[in-house]
Motif scaffolding. Structure first.
Motif, short mmCIF file in Angstrom:
data_model
loop_
_atom_site.label_atom_id
_atom_site.label_comp_id
_atom_site.label_asym_id
_atom_site.label_seq_id
_atom_site.Cartn_x
_atom_site.Cartn_y
_atom_site.Cartn_z
N SER A 394 0.86 -1.19 0.00
CA SER A 394 0.00 0.00 0.00
C SER A 394 0.89 1.24 0.00
CB SER A 394 -0.92 -0.03 1.23
OG SER A 394 -1.64 1.18 1.30
N LYS A 395 1.91 1.21 0.86
CA LYS A 395 2.83 2.35 0.95
C LYS A 395 3.55 2.55 -0.37
CE LYS A 395 4.44 2.52 5.22
NZ LYS A 395 5.38 1.92 6.20
N MET A 396 4.04 1.44 -0.94
CA MET A 396 4.86 1.57 -2.15
C MET A 396 4.03 1.98 -3.36
SD MET A 396 7.46 -1.65 -1.66
CE MET A 396 8.44 -1.39 -3.12
N SER A 397 2.74 1.57 -3.40
CA SER A 397 1.93 1.86 -4.59
C SER A 397 1.08 3.11 -4.43
CB SER A 397 0.99 0.69 -4.87
OG SER A 397 0.09 0.55 -3.79
N GLY A 398 0.88 3.51 -3.19
CA GLY A 398 -0.01 4.63 -2.92
C GLY A 398 -1.47 4.22 -3.04
N LEU A 399 -1.76 2.93 -3.22
CA LEU A 399 -3.16 2.47 -3.35
C LEU A 399 -3.73 2.11 -1.99
CD1 LEU A 399 -2.67 0.12 -6.46
CD2 LEU A 399 -3.78 2.37 -6.46
N LYS A 400 -5.06 2.36 -1.86
CA LYS A 400 -5.70 2.10 -0.57
C LYS A 400 -7.11 1.56 -0.79
CE LYS A 400 -3.91 5.83 2.10
NZ LYS A 400 -4.22 7.17 1.86
N GLY A 401 -7.66 0.98 0.24
CA GLY A 401 -9.07 0.53 0.21
C GLY A 401 -9.35 -0.32 -1.01
N LYS A 402 -10.53 -0.04 -1.61
CA LYS A 402 -10.98 -0.80 -2.78
C LYS A 402 -9.93 -0.78 -3.91
CE LYS A 402 -14.49 0.12 -6.13
NZ LYS A 402 -15.60 0.95 -6.50
N ASN A 403 -9.28 0.38 -4.06
CA ASN A 403 -8.29 0.51 -5.15
C ASN A 403 -7.06 -0.38 -4.96
OD1 ASN A 403 -9.88 2.33 -6.37
ND2 ASN A 403 -8.84 4.13 -5.50
N LEU A 404 -6.90 -0.82 -3.72
CA LEU A 404 -5.82 -1.77 -3.46
C LEU A 404 -6.35 -3.21 -3.50
CD1 LEU A 404 -2.94 -2.55 -2.49
CD2 LEU A 404 -3.77 -2.25 -0.15
N PHE A 405 -7.47 -3.41 -2.77
CA PHE A 405 -7.91 -4.80 -2.57
C PHE A 405 -8.50 -5.45 -3.81
CE2 PHE A 405 -7.91 -3.11 1.81
CZ PHE A 405 -6.85 -3.89 2.25
N LYS A 406 -9.20 -4.69 -4.61
CA LYS A 406 -9.79 -5.29 -5.83
C LYS A 406 -8.70 -5.82 -6.76
CE LYS A 406 -14.42 -4.68 -6.21
NZ LYS A 406 -15.47 -5.13 -7.07
N PRO A 407 -7.74 -4.94 -7.17
CA PRO A 407 -6.70 -5.45 -8.05
C PRO A 407 -5.79 -6.49 -7.39
CG PRO A 407 -6.28 -3.16 -7.46
CD PRO A 407 -7.62 -3.48 -6.95
N LEU A 408 -5.59 -6.37 -6.08
CA LEU A 408 -4.72 -7.34 -5.40
C LEU A 408 -5.36 -8.73 -5.42
CD1 LEU A 408 -2.12 -7.81 -3.81
CD2 LEU A 408 -3.37 -7.25 -1.70
N ARG A 409 -6.66 -8.75 -5.11
CA ARG A 409 -7.37 -10.04 -5.14
C ARG A 409 -7.32 -10.65 -6.54
NH1 ARG A 409 -10.85 -13.03 -2.49
NH2 ARG A 409 -11.18 -11.64 -0.74
N LEU A 410 -7.56 -9.80 -7.54
CA LEU A 410 -7.53 -10.30 -8.93
C LEU A 410 -6.15 -10.86 -9.26
CD1 LEU A 410 -9.57 -7.56 -10.79
CD2 LEU A 410 -10.06 -10.01 -10.82
N LEU A 411 -5.13 -10.14 -8.89
CA LEU A 411 -3.77 -10.55 -9.22
C LEU A 411 -3.39 -11.86 -8.51
CD1 LEU A 411 -1.04 -9.94 -10.57
CD2 LEU A 411 -0.45 -8.56 -8.56
N LEU A 412 -3.81 -11.97 -7.22
CA LEU A 412 -3.38 -13.15 -6.45
C LEU A 412 -4.26 -14.37 -6.67
CD1 LEU A 412 -2.30 -11.61 -3.02
CD2 LEU A 412 -0.94 -12.03 -5.07
N THR A 413 -5.56 -14.15 -6.94
CA THR A 413 -6.46 -15.32 -7.02
C THR A 413 -7.15 -15.47 -8.38
OG1 THR A 413 -8.47 -14.17 -6.28
CG2 THR A 413 -7.00 -15.03 -4.56
N GLY A 414 -7.03 -14.48 -9.23
CA GLY A 414 -7.66 -14.58 -10.54
C GLY A 414 -9.18 -14.43 -10.46
N ALA A 415 -9.71 -14.10 -9.26
CA ALA A 415 -11.16 -14.00 -9.12
C ALA A 415 -11.52 -12.72 -8.37
CB ALA A 415 -11.69 -15.21 -8.35
N GLU A 416 -12.75 -12.27 -8.58
CA GLU A 416 -13.19 -11.04 -7.91
C GLU A 416 -13.63 -11.29 -6.48
OE1 GLU A 416 -15.96 -8.55 -9.93
OE2 GLU A 416 -14.97 -8.91 -11.86
N HIS A 417 -14.10 -12.54 -6.24
CA HIS A 417 -14.59 -12.87 -4.90
C HIS A 417 -13.90 -14.11 -4.40
CE1 HIS A 417 -17.73 -9.94 -5.60
NE2 HIS A 417 -17.91 -10.51 -6.79
N GLY A 418 -14.05 -14.35 -3.11
CA GLY A 418 -13.45 -15.57 -2.54
C GLY A 418 -13.14 -15.36 -1.08
N PRO A 419 -12.40 -16.30 -0.49
CA PRO A 419 -12.07 -16.18 0.93
C PRO A 419 -11.23 -14.93 1.21
CG PRO A 419 -11.26 -18.26 -0.02
CD PRO A 419 -11.80 -17.46 -1.13
#
Ligand code: GLU
Length: 437
Positions: A394-419
């Motif tokens: 978050s610090k390195m990218s300057g992204l926070k909240g939804k702007n961090l978690f949505k793309p992070l989840r997509l990048l790590l799991t390939g899905a929009e939802h999940g655990p």
């Protein structure tokens, strides 16, 4: 001894598997051997390799046999038995032609009565048999019908009495010298000293014939029978080959695991089990055939899915990992996180694939943020704990909240939802570089 006697004529049906499981359980409870007899005397219907497939499936379900043979190995014994019955005047040779027999059948049909053999050859003797053989005249051997009704004390269906006329003087050996199904089956049950016969109720009408055969062969052991009600599909019809869920192979391909299938088939039509989720060794402790309902049971794939999920939850994580081709227990743990939304191995595999496959985000609305995160994560040393990982990127990218978690989840799991990512992270962190590449 108890036996499972499949015919190698098609994919194993769940009804057959249920028969195998229950025979296995009762054999274990009685402390007697479990025989697998491949009933391969119907050459026209046999399918090459199905016998091997049945054996492999039984092994997969841990239904370990003590003994096995192919019925065709006993051809000479069946023939010897038939001749003996002929000599003892308990059977007779029959030379009625196909035309005669079918005209008698048509006759019965037009009168709306059940066809019965006319009795025409009943007085042909063993000497006639010798003569027919010498002159190469085709004949069959028929068993004389019983004098008294035959009674089957069925464990599930209750007492069933069958009148001699209903049993009729039926064929035991065909013109080509091969035994009919009932004759081969009853002879082999006698040879193997089968003390209890558990099978599908489609065989109920064969039972008095088979009892009669064993009686005439001089077998005096009391054999118990249990005929299991048929399994119905969603439409209330008998589950047939057309219902794909009737095939054991299909269920396995769909990702149902053997322990769950066994659990489900023991529950089917049985409301008196002390628990709903159990293993085969558990069931050997308490299962009672008498608790099986007389009426047919409906196959419920949703119930099977529920049971499958419960067994997957209980499965050792390392074992679960190996199913997906990993030796590392983390993959099994990761897969278990997805059991909220998945019930089968196949569905879990999809979830894991979505994490590990090469992901294409080129047309994704978050592509820019994903690229930024990919670069940052790629440059980091492994971070043990999820909170530090999240705070660092978050610090390195300057992204926070939804702007961090949505793309992070997509990048790590390939899905929009999940655990929760915090739950997923500990298990994927050793693979981060592979996952984001
Ligand atoms: N071979 C028969 C079948 O597959 C079973 C016979 C029996 O269990 O007696 O239906």
């Amino acid at each position: 001894m108890l036996r499972f006697a499949p015919s190698p004529t098609g994919d194993m049906h769940i009804g057959n598997l249920r028969v195998a499981i229950l025979n296995y359980i009762i054999a274990k409870q009685m402390g007697v051997e479990f025989l697998v007899r491949i009933e391969d005397t119907d050459k026209a219907r046999n399918i090459e390799g199905k016998d091997e497939e049945i054996m492999q499936l039984l092994e997969k379900f841990a239904l370990i046999k003590d003994l096995t043979y192919h019925q065709s190995e006993h051809l000479h014994i069946h023939q010897t038995f038939a001749i003996r019955l002929l000599e003892e005047k308990k059977a007779f040779v029959c030379i009625c032609s196909d035309e005669e027999l079918s005209s008698d059948r048509d006759d019965a049909k037009s009168k709306s009565i059940a066809y019965r053999y006319s009795g025409k050859c009943e007085n042909l003797t063993h000497e006639d048999y010798q003569k027919l053989k010498e002159e190469k005249i085709p004949f069959v051997i028929r068993l004389k019908k019983p004098i008294e009704p035959i009674i089957n004390h069925d464990v599930i269906k209750g007492d069933i009495s069958t009148a001699p006329n209903e049993i009729d003087s039926f064929v035991i050996l065909r013109t080509d010298g091969t035994p009919t199904y009932n004759f081969a089956c009853a002879s082999d049950d006698m040879i193997s000293d089968i003390s209890m016969i558990i099978r599908g109720e489609d065989h109920l009408s064969n039972t008095p014939k088979q009892i009669h055969i064993k009686n005439l062969l001089g077998y005096t052991q009391v054999v118990k029978y249990a005929h299991l009600p048929i399994i119905l599909n969603d439409n209330g019809k008998k589950m047939s080959k057309r219902d794909e869920a009737s095939s054991v192979k299909w269920l396995l391909i769909e990702g149902f695991i053997p322990d769950a299938i066994i659990n489900y088939l023991i529950l089917l039509g049985n409301s008196k089990t002390p628990k709903e989720i159990f293993t085969l060794p558990d069931a050997i402790e308490w299962f009672k055939l008498e608790d099986i309902s007389k009426s047919s049971a409906r196959f419920d794939i949703d119930k099977l899915r529920f049971i499958n999920r419960e067994h997957l939850k209980m499965m050792d994580e390392r074992k679960l990992s190996t199913i997906f081709g990993f030796a590392d227990a983390n993959i099994g743990k990761l897969a278990k996180l997805y059991l909220e939304e998945s019930s089968t191995i196949k569905e879990l595999e999809e979830k894991l694939k979505s994490i590990f496959k090469a992901k294409d985000f080129s047309s994704n609305e978050w592509i820019e943020q994903i690229n930024t995160l990919r670069e940052i994560i790629g440059s980091l040393d492994m971070i043990e704990d999820y909170n530090s990982f999240k705070n660092t990127i978050s610090k390195m990218s300057g992204l926070k909240g939804k702007n961090l978690f949505k793309p992070l989840r997509l990048l790590l799991t390939g899905a929009e939802h999940g655990p929760e990512l915090s739950e997923v992270y500990p298990f994927i962190k050793p693979y981060l570089l592979e996952i984001i590449s």
